[in-house]
Structure formats: structure tokens, C-alpha cells
Design a protein around this motif. Sequence first.
Motif, PDB file in Angstrom:
ATOM      1  N   ILE A   1       0.836  -1.223   0.000  1.00 11.64           N
ATOM      2  CA  ILE A   1       0.000   0.000   0.000  1.00 11.64           C
ATOM      3  C   ILE A   1       0.862   1.261   0.000  1.00 11.64           C
ATOM      4  O   ILE A   1       1.810   1.382   0.784  1.00 11.64           O
ATOM      5  CB  ILE A   1      -0.925   0.041   1.243  1.00 11.64           C
ATOM      6  CG1 ILE A   1      -1.797  -1.218   1.313  1.00 11.64           C
ATOM      7  CG2 ILE A   1      -1.802   1.297   1.217  1.00 11.64           C
ATOM      8  CD1 ILE A   1      -2.729  -1.264   2.518  1.00 11.64           C
ATOM      9  N   ARG A   2       0.499   2.190  -0.885  1.00 14.22           N
ATOM     10  CA  ARG A   2       1.028   3.569  -0.814  1.00 14.22           C
ATOM     11  C   ARG A   2      -0.157   4.479  -0.546  1.00 14.22           C
ATOM     12  O   ARG A   2      -1.196   4.392  -1.210  1.00 14.22           O
ATOM     13  CB  ARG A   2       1.712   3.957  -2.121  1.00 14.22           C
ATOM     14  CG  ARG A   2       2.071   5.438  -2.161  1.00 14.22           C
ATOM     15  CD  ARG A   2       2.893   5.804  -3.376  1.00 14.22           C
ATOM     16  NE  ARG A   2       4.261   5.339  -3.230  1.00 14.22           N
ATOM     17  CZ  ARG A   2       5.257   5.693  -4.041  1.00 14.22           C
ATOM     18  NH1 ARG A   2       5.024   6.522  -5.050  1.00 14.22           N
ATOM     19  NH2 ARG A   2       6.475   5.235  -3.868  1.00 14.22           N
ATOM     20  N   HIS A   3       0.008   5.366   0.432  1.00 12.66           N
ATOM     21  CA  HIS A   3      -1.113   6.225   0.838  1.00 12.66           C
ATOM     22  C   HIS A   3      -0.558   7.573   1.306  1.00 12.66           C
ATOM     23  O   HIS A   3       0.544   7.649   1.846  1.00 12.66           O
ATOM     24  CB  HIS A   3      -1.882   5.538   1.985  1.00 12.66           C
ATOM     25  CG  HIS A   3      -3.278   6.045   2.155  1.00 12.66           C
ATOM     26  ND1 HIS A   3      -3.565   7.229   2.772  1.00 12.66           N
ATOM     27  CD2 HIS A   3      -4.470   5.507   1.770  1.00 12.66           C
ATOM     28  CE1 HIS A   3      -4.881   7.410   2.763  1.00 12.66           C
ATOM     29  NE2 HIS A   3      -5.449   6.389   2.164  1.00 12.66           N
TER      30      HIS A   3
ATOM     31  N   GLN B   1       7.434   7.306   5.882  1.00 10.65           N
ATOM     32  CA  GLN B   1       8.451   6.281   5.646  1.00 10.65           C
ATOM     33  C   GLN B   1       8.367   5.783   4.206  1.00 10.65           C
ATOM     34  O   GLN B   1       7.285   5.784   3.594  1.00 10.65           O
ATOM     35  CB  GLN B   1       8.198   5.076   6.575  1.00 10.65           C
ATOM     36  CG  GLN B   1       8.559   5.318   8.027  1.00 10.65           C
ATOM     37  CD  GLN B   1      10.029   5.041   8.307  1.00 10.65           C
ATOM     38  OE1 GLN B   1      10.600   4.068   7.833  1.00 10.65           O
ATOM     39  NE2 GLN B   1      10.648   5.914   9.086  1.00 10.65           N
ATOM     40  N   HIS B   2       9.516   5.338   3.675  1.00 12.49           N
ATOM     41  CA  HIS B   2       9.552   4.670   2.371  1.00 12.49           C
ATOM     42  C   HIS B   2      10.531   3.506   2.509  1.00 12.49           C
ATOM     43  O   HIS B   2      11.662   3.549   2.003  1.00 12.49           O
ATOM     44  CB  HIS B   2       9.994   5.649   1.286  1.00 12.49           C
ATOM     45  CG  HIS B   2       9.677   5.214  -0.114  1.00 12.49           C
ATOM     46  ND1 HIS B   2       9.507   3.884  -0.471  1.00 12.49           N
ATOM     47  CD2 HIS B   2       9.503   5.936  -1.262  1.00 12.49           C
ATOM     48  CE1 HIS B   2       9.255   3.814  -1.770  1.00 12.49           C
ATOM     49  NE2 HIS B   2       9.241   5.032  -2.269  1.00 12.49           N
ATOM     50  N   PRO B   3      10.087   2.434   3.195  1.00 10.47           N
ATOM     51  CA  PRO B   3      11.024   1.365   3.545  1.00 10.47           C
ATOM     52  C   PRO B   3      11.687   0.690   2.341  1.00 10.47           C
ATOM     53  O   PRO B   3      12.889   0.388   2.396  1.00 10.47           O
ATOM     54  CB  PRO B   3      10.150   0.352   4.299  1.00 10.47           C
ATOM     55  CG  PRO B   3       8.943   1.102   4.722  1.00 10.47           C
ATOM     56  CD  PRO B   3       8.743   2.200   3.728  1.00 10.47           C
ATOM     57  N   SER B   4      10.945   0.455   1.262  1.00 11.38           N
ATOM     58  CA  SER B   4      11.565  -0.286   0.155  1.00 11.38           C
ATOM     59  C   SER B   4      12.593   0.582  -0.579  1.00 11.38           C
ATOM     60  O   SER B   4      13.637   0.088  -1.012  1.00 11.38           O
ATOM     61  CB  SER B   4      10.516  -0.847  -0.806  1.00 11.38           C
ATOM     62  OG  SER B   4       9.784   0.175  -1.440  1.00 11.38           O
ATOM     63  N   GLN B   5      12.333   1.898  -0.693  1.00 13.01           N
ATOM     64  CA  GLN B   5      13.331   2.789  -1.302  1.00 13.01           C
ATOM     65  C   GLN B   5      14.578   2.836  -0.422  1.00 13.01           C
ATOM     66  O   GLN B   5      15.711   2.773  -0.902  1.00 13.01           O
ATOM     67  CB  GLN B   5      12.750   4.197  -1.466  1.00 13.01           C
ATOM     68  CG  GLN B   5      13.725   5.188  -2.097  1.00 13.01           C
ATOM     69  CD  GLN B   5      14.013   4.885  -3.561  1.00 13.01           C
ATOM     70  OE1 GLN B   5      13.105   4.622  -4.329  1.00 13.01           O
ATOM     71  NE2 GLN B   5      15.284   4.906  -3.952  1.00 13.01           N
ATOM     72  N   CYS B   6      14.361   2.925   0.878  1.00 13.19           N
ATOM     73  CA  CYS B   6      15.482   2.980   1.822  1.00 13.19           C
ATOM     74  C   CYS B   6      16.331   1.712   1.719  1.00 13.19           C
ATOM     75  O   CYS B   6      17.556   1.767   1.619  1.00 13.19           O
ATOM     76  CB  CYS B   6      14.928   3.143   3.234  1.00 13.19           C
ATOM     77  SG  CYS B   6      16.180   3.044   4.511  1.00 13.19           S
TER      78      CYS B   6
HETATM   79  N1   CP Z   1      11.146   6.511  -5.747  1.00 10.09           N
HETATM   80  C1   CP Z   1       9.822   6.357  -5.868  1.00 10.09           C
HETATM   81  O1   CP Z   1       9.100   6.111  -4.894  1.00 10.09           O
HETATM   82  O2   CP Z   1       9.366   6.502  -7.155  1.00 10.09           O
HETATM   83  P1   CP Z   1       7.841   6.305  -7.594  1.00 10.09           P
HETATM   84  O3   CP Z   1       7.043   7.411  -6.958  1.00 10.09           O
HETATM   85  O4   CP Z   1       7.846   6.360  -9.098  1.00 10.09           O
HETATM   86  O5   CP Z   1       7.385   4.970  -7.068  1.00 10.09           O
END
Ligand code: CP
Length: 315
Positions: free
Chosen positions: A102-104, A135-140
Amino acid sequence: MDSLKHFVTVEHLDERQVGDLIELALAYKTNHAHLRLRRPVYVANLFFENSTRTHTSFAMAQKKLGLNEIAFDVHSSSTSKGESLYDTALTLDAIGLDLLVIRHSQNEYYNQLIHPTGNQTLAVGIINAGDGSGQHPSQCMLDMMTIYEKFHHFAGLNVVICGDITNSRVAKSNMQLLKLLGANLYFAGPAEWYDHEFDEFGHHVALDDVIGKVDVVMLLRVQHERHSQQEEGNFDAALYHQRYGLNQARYERLKDDAIIMHPGPINRGVEISDELVEADKSMFKRQMQNGVFMRMAMLSSVLVARKLAVITQEC
Ligand code: CP
């Protein structure tokens, strides 16, 4: 990795868990790790904010792991009729989904899903693909993998995070893990996009004062969508680039083995000059490549913690 029944933040990871995830992602990358599912696994990707990298990369990771992706389009879903996030998750849980990515836009939206109250019975696993400015765990984690691939350690590395720090979930996650892993952290960029709550992680400095001594330059996207009308009215892209952007003159001052990172999407000519996006020191493409393997590692770790899969890893 028993604690990873959900993967919603990097705040509770320890050094060993970060190392294990990087090792697993590298093993997937070199085809030395494989996932065996105990039964078919169903996953849906719910993106309430736009995405190219994270969404596609999770979908690719799921395919490579043999998971069944159930299509979910936020815009044609019943959320447009006012169904809440919790009721959406309850519905998908009841239908038989095992994992929701989920992205929110709401910071910490995941707490209502992973800490049910009263008679709530949500069992589905949650993987956070970005919550507001939280948070953005997978980017981190893919950023840590990319740094590790280059330097093979974190302790003592000098890292500068430059740009729209207050609004950046990438910056929040990365400063927490980089501190845990022993890197020396600097922040640069406009003072109005910095908050002294970050002082516990590093020092706010002028980019030109550290550009010649850092090992890693992390550039952040200017998050126009999170700015007030007044902030946007005052924003001057050319001036930003001149003061805080990575241009040719700053590139030439970098150490020989320094690297440049950007989570994307890039505002070319703002955070970084157009011609430097794919320069030798730029990890922009590598980050996106690594994202698939790190997301495979994150998905697998959650599935193992849920006893839905077993990982075999060759040495
Ligand atoms: N880095 C990143 O989250 O890119 P997107 O917004 O394209 O997923």
C-alpha cells in the motif's frame, strides 16, 4: 526475520536484519536464492498516490517470486464511493489476499491495519510502499543495498542528503538506517525544508562545504505536491539548481569513488543537471535495478515470517 510479519517502517530494524535483507537481495540478484511457496500466495498493490518505480518494481518482484497479483485499481475501486482504507483491507482479507502493498498519502496509515482494535480481525500482511511524508522502507532498503554494493560497509561513510528533507519519506527512512549503520550524515538544501528534529541524525551544512569529502550524495526530489501555494509561488527552479543542485562544477569536486543517488522521479535541471543523470558516478539506474531484488527480499521475508514460504540460499 520473525518480526517481519508486516514491513511498514525501517525504525524497528536492527543491523543484523538490514544485513540479512541486503544479502538476500544480492543473492536474488545473482540467482543464488530461491523462494518455495507452501501454497499459492495472493497479493494486491494498492497505490493511492501515483508511482512508476515502486509499483512496477513490486509487481515485477511478485512475478519473479511466483506470487499471484490480484489487480486493484484505486480509481475504479469502491474507495471512490467512500469505502474506508480499513474496510477495503477487510474486504481483500476476506476474499483471500495474503499481502497488501500500500502507498497512501496519510502518514502511518498502516497503524489502523496492523494494530486492530476491539473485535477487528484483519490478518492480511501489510507492506508499506510509502506513507505521506513518513516512511519509504523499500526505497530505503534498495538505497542501502546500492551503497553496500559499492563500498561493502556503512560505518564511517560520509553521506549528504540534499533537498526537500521535511517533505521526504525517503530522507526520513534513510537518515534512520544510515545512523543505525554508523554513517556520518550531513543535510543540505533550503533551510525552510529542514527541521531541527533531524539534528539528532546529522548536521545541516552548505552543500559546497561538504561536496568534496562525501562518499554518497543523496539528492531528493522537490515535492511540489506537498508544498503550500505560497511555497510554490516562491519557488524558482533555476535558483534552486544554482544553490542546491548537482551541476558539473560540483560533480568535478566529488571524490573519485563517490556516488550520486536519487530516488526518482527526477526534476531534471533542478536537483541534478540533465547530463549528469546517467553520469559515471550516478547510481540512478542501478537503484531502480536493485529495487526489484530488494523488494523480492522484503516480500520473501514477510512470507517466511507468515510461514507461507521457505527461502533456499546458496553460498
Ligand atoms: N522513488 C519512488 O518512490 O518513485 P515512484 O514514486 O515512481 O514509485
